[in-house]
Design a protein around this motif. Structure first.
Motif, PDB file in Angstrom:
ATOM      1  N   ILE A   1      98.731   8.196  92.321  1.00 35.32           N
ATOM      2  CA  ILE A   1      99.090   7.068  93.186  1.00 35.32           C
ATOM      3  C   ILE A   1      98.029   6.934  94.276  1.00 35.32           C
ATOM      4  O   ILE A   1      97.208   7.837  94.470  1.00 35.32           O
ATOM      5  N   SER A   2      98.086   5.842  94.995  1.00 37.28           N
ATOM      6  CA  SER A   2      97.121   5.626  96.074  1.00 37.28           C
ATOM      7  C   SER A   2      97.506   6.461  97.295  1.00 37.28           C
ATOM      8  O   SER A   2      98.653   6.906  97.442  1.00 37.28           O
TER       9      SER A   2
ATOM     10  N   TRP B   1     101.373   8.181 101.411  1.00 38.26           N
ATOM     11  CA  TRP B   1     101.710   8.197 102.832  1.00 38.26           C
ATOM     12  C   TRP B   1     103.043   7.484 103.089  1.00 38.26           C
ATOM     13  O   TRP B   1     103.897   8.001 103.812  1.00 38.26           O
ATOM     14  N   ASP B   2     103.206   6.309 102.496  1.00 38.16           N
ATOM     15  CA  ASP B   2     104.436   5.551 102.721  1.00 38.16           C
ATOM     16  C   ASP B   2     105.670   6.351 102.306  1.00 38.16           C
ATOM     17  O   ASP B   2     106.700   6.307 102.986  1.00 38.16           O
ATOM     18  N   PHE B   3     105.561   7.092 101.227  1.00 37.59           N
ATOM     19  CA  PHE B   3     106.697   7.889 100.765  1.00 37.59           C
ATOM     20  C   PHE B   3     106.905   9.126 101.646  1.00 37.59           C
ATOM     21  O   PHE B   3     108.003   9.378 102.139  1.00 37.59           O
TER      22      PHE B   3
ATOM     23  N   ASP C   1      97.392   8.579 110.651  1.00 39.59           N
ATOM     24  CA  ASP C   1      97.850   7.622 109.655  1.00 39.59           C
ATOM     25  C   ASP C   1      97.137   7.780 108.321  1.00 39.59           C
ATOM     26  O   ASP C   1      95.917   7.821 108.258  1.00 39.59           O
ATOM     27  N   THR C   2      97.907   7.896 107.282  1.00 40.13           N
ATOM     28  CA  THR C   2      97.532   8.048 105.866  1.00 40.13           C
ATOM     29  C   THR C   2      96.839   9.369 105.537  1.00 40.13           C
ATOM     30  O   THR C   2      96.502   9.596 104.380  1.00 40.13           O
ATOM     31  N   SER C   3      96.646  10.254 106.505  1.00 42.19           N
ATOM     32  CA  SER C   3      95.918  11.497 106.234  1.00 42.19           C
ATOM     33  C   SER C   3      96.743  12.773 106.404  1.00 42.19           C
ATOM     34  O   SER C   3      96.681  13.655 105.569  1.00 42.19           O
TER      35      SER C   3
ATOM     36  N   LYS D   1     102.483  21.575 107.868  1.00 42.53           N
ATOM     37  CA  LYS D   1     101.396  20.605 107.867  1.00 42.53           C
ATOM     38  C   LYS D   1     101.351  19.929 106.501  1.00 42.53           C
ATOM     39  O   LYS D   1     101.352  20.610 105.476  1.00 42.53           O
ATOM     40  N   HIS D   2     101.304  18.601 106.502  1.00 44.08           N
ATOM     41  CA  HIS D   2     101.269  17.786 105.289  1.00 44.08           C
ATOM     42  C   HIS D   2      99.932  17.047 105.271  1.00 44.08           C
ATOM     43  O   HIS D   2      99.673  16.247 106.170  1.00 44.08           O
ATOM     44  N   PHE D   3      99.111  17.292 104.267  1.00 46.31           N
ATOM     45  CA  PHE D   3      97.817  16.626 104.147  1.00 46.31           C
ATOM     46  C   PHE D   3      97.802  15.771 102.889  1.00 46.31           C
ATOM     47  O   PHE D   3      98.337  16.175 101.854  1.00 46.31           O
ATOM     48  N   ILE D   4      97.151  14.610 102.973  1.00 43.53           N
ATOM     49  CA  ILE D   4      96.985  13.726 101.822  1.00 43.53           C
ATOM     50  C   ILE D   4      95.511  13.346 101.748  1.00 43.53           C
ATOM     51  O   ILE D   4      94.945  12.876 102.741  1.00 43.53           O
TER      52      ILE D   4
END
Length: 153
Positions: A14-15, A20-22, A78-80, A97-100
């Motif tokens: 996924i993008s 991030w949105d989820f 945001d988004t990261s 810590k949550h990283f994307i």
């Protein structure tokens, strides 16, 4: 004083924005938490994620004992990435810590959790028999649920 670390990575097709949105929507934590844990948000999930956000919820992690857990979102990029820290709950310390990040074909999500158990040496003794297996089970469920929702990379 022993501080334990849990480290998990997962890739999804996924993008970065979709991930991030989820993940940044506190209401979706219920979706990726095993049903038997009785996860229920009490307050704080009515706005988009921001630093300083306090989220209160009830969870039943073991022996059908309901536990109130209060976390604060301490950092957001945001988004990261974002970081949540327990303010009140079952651990003496909990920092998640949550990283994307984007990878070929999708995203890689990385979780790094530092935690300390209460009850001194007794808590440390229970870690390999009760706490670590429970956390491994929860994150395994989460991985399977995210793959069911979004596919596997």
């Amino acid at each position: 004083m022993k501080i334990f670390t849990l480290h998990a990575k997962q890739r999804l097709p996924i993008s970065k924005q979709e991930a991030w949105d989820f993940l940044s929507n506190p209401a979706n934590l219920k979706v990726i938490t095993p049903d038997y844990m009785g996860f229920h948000i009490l307050s704080g999930a009515d706005r988009s994620m921001y630093a300083g956000q306090i989220i209160e919820y009830i969870v039943t992690p073991v022996l059908n004992i309901k536990t109130k857990w209060v976390t604060e979102i301490t950092h957001v990029k945001d988004t990261s990435y974002f970081v949540d820290e327990q303010r009140f709950g079952p651990y003496s310390l909990w920092q998640h810590k949550h990283f994307i990040k984007e990878v070929e074909g999708g995203v890689e999500m990385e979780d790094i959790i530092h935690y300390k158990l209460p009850f001194g040496i007794v808590g440390q003794w229970l870690h390999p028999f009760l706490v670590k297996p429970k956390l491994d089970e929860i994150f395994s469920y989460r991985k399977e649920k995210l793959e069911a929702l979004f596919g596997k990379l």
